[in-house]
Scaffold this motif. Sequence first.
Motif, PDB file in Angstrom:
ATOM      1  N   LEU A1026       0.860  -1.187   0.000  1.00  0.00           N
ATOM      2  CA  LEU A1026       0.000   0.000   0.000  1.00  0.00           C
ATOM      3  C   LEU A1026       0.894   1.234   0.000  1.00  0.00           C
ATOM      4  N   ALA A1027       0.824   2.006  -1.114  1.00  0.00           N
ATOM      5  CA  ALA A1027       1.652   3.204  -1.240  1.00  0.00           C
ATOM      6  C   ALA A1027       0.986   4.357  -0.502  1.00  0.00           C
ATOM      7  N   PRO A1028       1.572   4.882   0.566  1.00  0.00           N
ATOM      8  CA  PRO A1028       0.934   5.972   1.318  1.00  0.00           C
ATOM      9  C   PRO A1028       0.787   7.245   0.490  1.00  0.00           C
ATOM     10  N   CYS A1029       1.670   7.461  -0.461  1.00  0.00           N
ATOM     11  CA  CYS A1029       1.622   8.686  -1.241  1.00  0.00           C
ATOM     12  C   CYS A1029       0.412   8.715  -2.183  1.00  0.00           C
ATOM     13  N   LYS A1031      -2.138   6.130  -1.948  1.00  0.00           N
ATOM     14  CA  LYS A1031      -3.196   5.331  -1.362  1.00  0.00           C
ATOM     15  C   LYS A1031      -3.680   4.274  -2.352  1.00  0.00           C
ATOM     16  N   LYS A1032      -2.712   3.705  -3.092  1.00  0.00           N
ATOM     17  CA  LYS A1032      -3.005   2.649  -4.032  1.00  0.00           C
ATOM     18  C   LYS A1032      -2.159   1.427  -3.686  1.00  0.00           C
ATOM     19  N   LEU A1033      -2.629   0.268  -4.164  1.00  0.00           N
ATOM     20  CA  LEU A1033      -1.904  -0.981  -3.959  1.00  0.00           C
ATOM     21  C   LEU A1033      -1.094  -1.312  -5.203  1.00  0.00           C
ATOM     22  N   PHE A1034       0.204  -1.585  -5.000  1.00  0.00           N
ATOM     23  CA  PHE A1034       1.097  -1.956  -6.078  1.00  0.00           C
ATOM     24  C   PHE A1034       1.823  -3.232  -5.680  1.00  0.00           C
TER      25      PHE A1034
END
Length: 1253
Positions: A1026-1029, A1031-1034
């Motif tokens: 989960l990328a905090p910048c 708010k997406k999942l990669f």
Amino acid sequence: MEEGEPEKDVDMVDLTSSSAGVKLVDAPILFFVISHKAITLELADIHRVAVEALDTGSQGVELVRVLSRRLEFLQIVYKYHCAAEDEVVFLALDAQVKNVVFTYSLEHKSIDDLFSSIFKCIDCLQKEKEDFSKLFNGLTCYIGTIESFISQHMLKEEKQIFPSLMKRFSSKEQARLVWQYLCSVPMLLLEDFLPWVITTLSSVGKTDFLNFIHVVLPEETLIQELFISWLDNTELSAQSCLEHGKGTKSHYGIANMKHMLKLGTMVVHSSEMKLLTKKNPIDGFHLWHAAIRRDLKEILEELHQLRSSFCLSTLMSLVAQLKFFADVLNFYSIALDKIFYPLVDELTKNDPSTSHEQFSEGSRIEELQRLLYCKLQGGIQLNVLVEMLCQEVESFVGRISKKLHFLETQVFLVIRENCSHELQLWLLYRSLQMLPLGLLKCMIIWFSAHLSEDESKLILNNVMRGSPVVNRSFASLLYEWVRMGYSGKISLEKFRKDLEEMFSSRSSLLEKSFNNSGSSSSQLDMQSFDKSNNLLLQPASSMTSNNTVSYHPSSLSIIEKIDTSYSSGINTHIFFSDSQKNLSFFPGTSSRSSNDVNIPNREFIPIDFVHFFHKALRNDIQHVVSLSVKLAEDVGILAEFHRRFHLLHFLLRHHSNSEDEVAFPALESRVTFQNISHSYTLDHNLEVEHFNKVSVILSKLISLQDDEVVDGKKLRYKRLCLKLHNACMSMQQTLTDHINHEEIELWPLFREHFSVEEQEKIVGNMFGRTKAEFLQEIIPWLMASLTPGEQHSMMFLLRKVTRHTKFFEWLGEWWEPIKREESLNVEKEPKISPVLSVDPLEAVSTYLSRNGVKQGIWNEKGSEFSSAEFVNRDCCQHVSLSADKKHNAKGKENVDLSEDKARFSTAVDKKKCTETDVCVAQKETTCQGKEMCCKSRKQEHHLMAQEELVAVIRRISCDSSLDSEKKSHLMQSLLMSQWIVTQKLSNSEVAASNDMEKFAGQFPSYRDEHKSVFGCNHYKRNNKLLAPCCKKLFTCIRCHDETTDHDHSLDRKTITQMMCMKCLKIQPIGPSCSTPSCSGFSMGRYYCKICKLFDDERQIYHCPFCNLCRLGKGLGVDYFHCMNCNACMSKSLSVHVCREKCLEENCPICHEYIFTSTNPVKALPCGHLMHSVCFQEYTCTHYTCPICSKSLGDMQVYFEMLDALLSEQKIPEEYAGQTQAILCNDCEKRGTASFHWLYHKCSYCASYNTRLV
């Protein structure tokens, strides 16, 4: 010996592969290896007897006496064995191979200390009655320790020392060395030792040994007959062993001679057999005393003449004579203590006399030996030295005269009046047997040369008088020597010259200093003494300034000339105090203990890291031993012992590997120190056996603990605990001695002969081969054993060694002390100026509004605006458009999602998949809305044009109301305004989207969809991040950076959550799924909590110095980290061109940052780097480095082609003969070359890689 362990085959001598199958006749030096076999078998048998007595509870005082007798004999045998190696074998080998033998001499000292500990324990057992069982257990432990230590020591000698001797010395030279050893052992001991040794040999081996005797012994029939007679008495020796313990027939040295006295009196002593005639065998001592007085008086007179004349022509001869008399009188004193004084005490029980004890205490032969053998310090003057020698000899002669008078008037008078001729004869022969064979021959020849005709007849009659207690071969040999001395075949002058040659051959530097060419005789005397004032009284070996040992071996030609040459240094080892031994052999070194090698109060240097590590190892070894003591009483600490033991094993193995791979090769690279570390490498290999032994016993204990405890098993458990403790004690002795010897011999060399930079490189290489997970164990463990001051020094060393790396950044990721230190440093940082703390956009907006400038990118309310409201409004307007675009453009993805849904087997899974579809649809709708919002927002809030921006900056620059700090802040804020607004807008959009939808990308991704293998193109893994910048999942960080078109990068440190691709649940990041339904489903075989990296197929390791994960098996396995280059390199590149932080630069071709690049990198010969792909493309058209212009490889073929080309070209006449100044890019030398419009050849290296200057 372990229970059920078969005894070793005593018929075979266990030799190394290099000496296996070699006959003793062909390699006489293997006599020492046969002695090894006999000693180890005897020790093993003694240990077996002690263990059996302990197990059966049959230990008692009588058993202690038997063990004591056997150990006493073994101790004196091994003492002479070690002394012979130190003073004869090692000296000869060191003349051929340097830096090999000193380690073994240190181990000899440790073995001597172990014997002392054993006899202290025996003394306590003979006195104490209450704690007898506990003390006997301690004795058994000591015996096991010395057995293990001696076995390892001898095995190392057989692997290193004796193969070298066999390779570098001929059979004849080896025989001379063995013969010198045999001539230096007291005959009384030799008579017992040789038959004892051959009992370990097979019938073939015994035959080979007899042939060996004929090879080693000189061609003197009487000596050969004497040795053969000893070997023929094996049955008598065996019977003596059965009755009194192995090897105790002689009771030599420490053993009590009263036993032999009782045997002698029963045979020959009787009051009715007194013969009060004038001719008694004991009267021969009077003649001998007279000869000693006469020669000592002459020596003293000559010394007085030297003191007056300052002429050194006879000084060496006098010193040799004094050494000879000191040796003779030393053995004479031992004979008095062991034979004559006990007899006198027995004969005068009613009137005991202690005067001999007081007198013996005052004789102090050692004082003369100290002056004769010690290495004097400083440039002492001739008159001072001769004065010291005169005073000591004068005092010595006076004491000896008094002692001889006392013996003649009291001791020998009592014996003459109370003992028969036969007993007197036995005493005479027994006292002579106390001397070594070589010294005895010298003494007999010297004494016989002083006799008159009548005196010689008396002596010869006493020698030839038959007696059942006298060996006929020995009597015949003495007769021949007396006749040889009296006949004048060897005069006193020749004898003294031979003595001088024999002693000076063991101090070759002394002989060299006196043989140096000089001018006049007086100048030679003074100069030679000045050069040899530290060598005149010097031993056969001495310590040089670099803590290495300089050996001065005996000349083999001298040994051959004097066929019964003995080594005085051997007996110095045996009888003198430790202080005297330290002066006479390896002065200032062999007595150093572990306390002496501690780091003094001085500046710490990088190599001190090793001392810190050794200190921690000692503490841990001691802790393991202390735990082993408590195991029998407290079963609960077994788990703690198991943990600490395996931690110790791991740490020691790692440290040993670091020394073998880094430190020792660095030391051996210096020519002066070649071969110095091989013995310690052998130790590292043999240490494994100690740990394996403990591990086997520990496994038995653990299995026994798991079973039901009954009385029988309790007893077995206690016995196993005792075995474990004994094994731990043996391991402790071996390891601590190894560490101490390293700190005595090796590590001071690094301090003295390696610069600080070189030490940093060595320590850095040791660290650079250590995995991150190992360092996470080692660093806290090491710091826990150090004092606060040492901890501070250790951290300083680490910072210094790793200053070019990201090591402390890695430490701060997990180690609390560094985290606290960083937080304190942040608090100590200077506070930011109030001007700089103001929001940049607010400061610019305020200034522009105050000065009436149009604000193109700020609303009328200033820099604050409600992005959330704007986004929500625009998103509502664009929902339908986005939905249509999503329906058309993402149709393929919808099909994929429906296929994924079909894979779920349960209703719950189908429900989850449906929720995922909805979530994805909402995500795509929102993303489309955000894109329209962003576009609309940028159009509404247009940016300031370049001309407007320049005008505003000029106005700020010319504004006199602003100081320089405010001007700089405003101009910087104005230039960064576009980026700041974009960031704020992006954050506002993300915050707004969070209120409207779930996380985007909350669905599985596949590396191989057909095989249902989770992951992405970059990694095989079972989770998403989960990328905090955004708010997406990669699936991985690289997927994020590629998806965002490198608009911004994902900071790994900010990632705290992940999604399991099996259950699709968002959860804290970790190595496995925390959802109960997944049952600990692994996210990947490899997980790095620092890099947030998961992988399920490749070998990856985290480098603590790069603070990055890299492909490979790990540091110390296939890679190492160069601290200066700050790069992980293949171990095959241990030797490379080292450039500071060479990896922290861009590829010169594609300009990608190499340090974090995922593409393979090529190291150029000059030290620069570029991608391998870039290198292949670049070298198609270039052959020089794009940075430094050096050639990329061996261009000799190409340059030869250019030579051929230029030889065919003709230079125009107007340029013929002209030269041009050039600089060679390869050798970096300036020179000249013939004129050419393109090619210029370097006259130094023949390279065409040049340029005009």
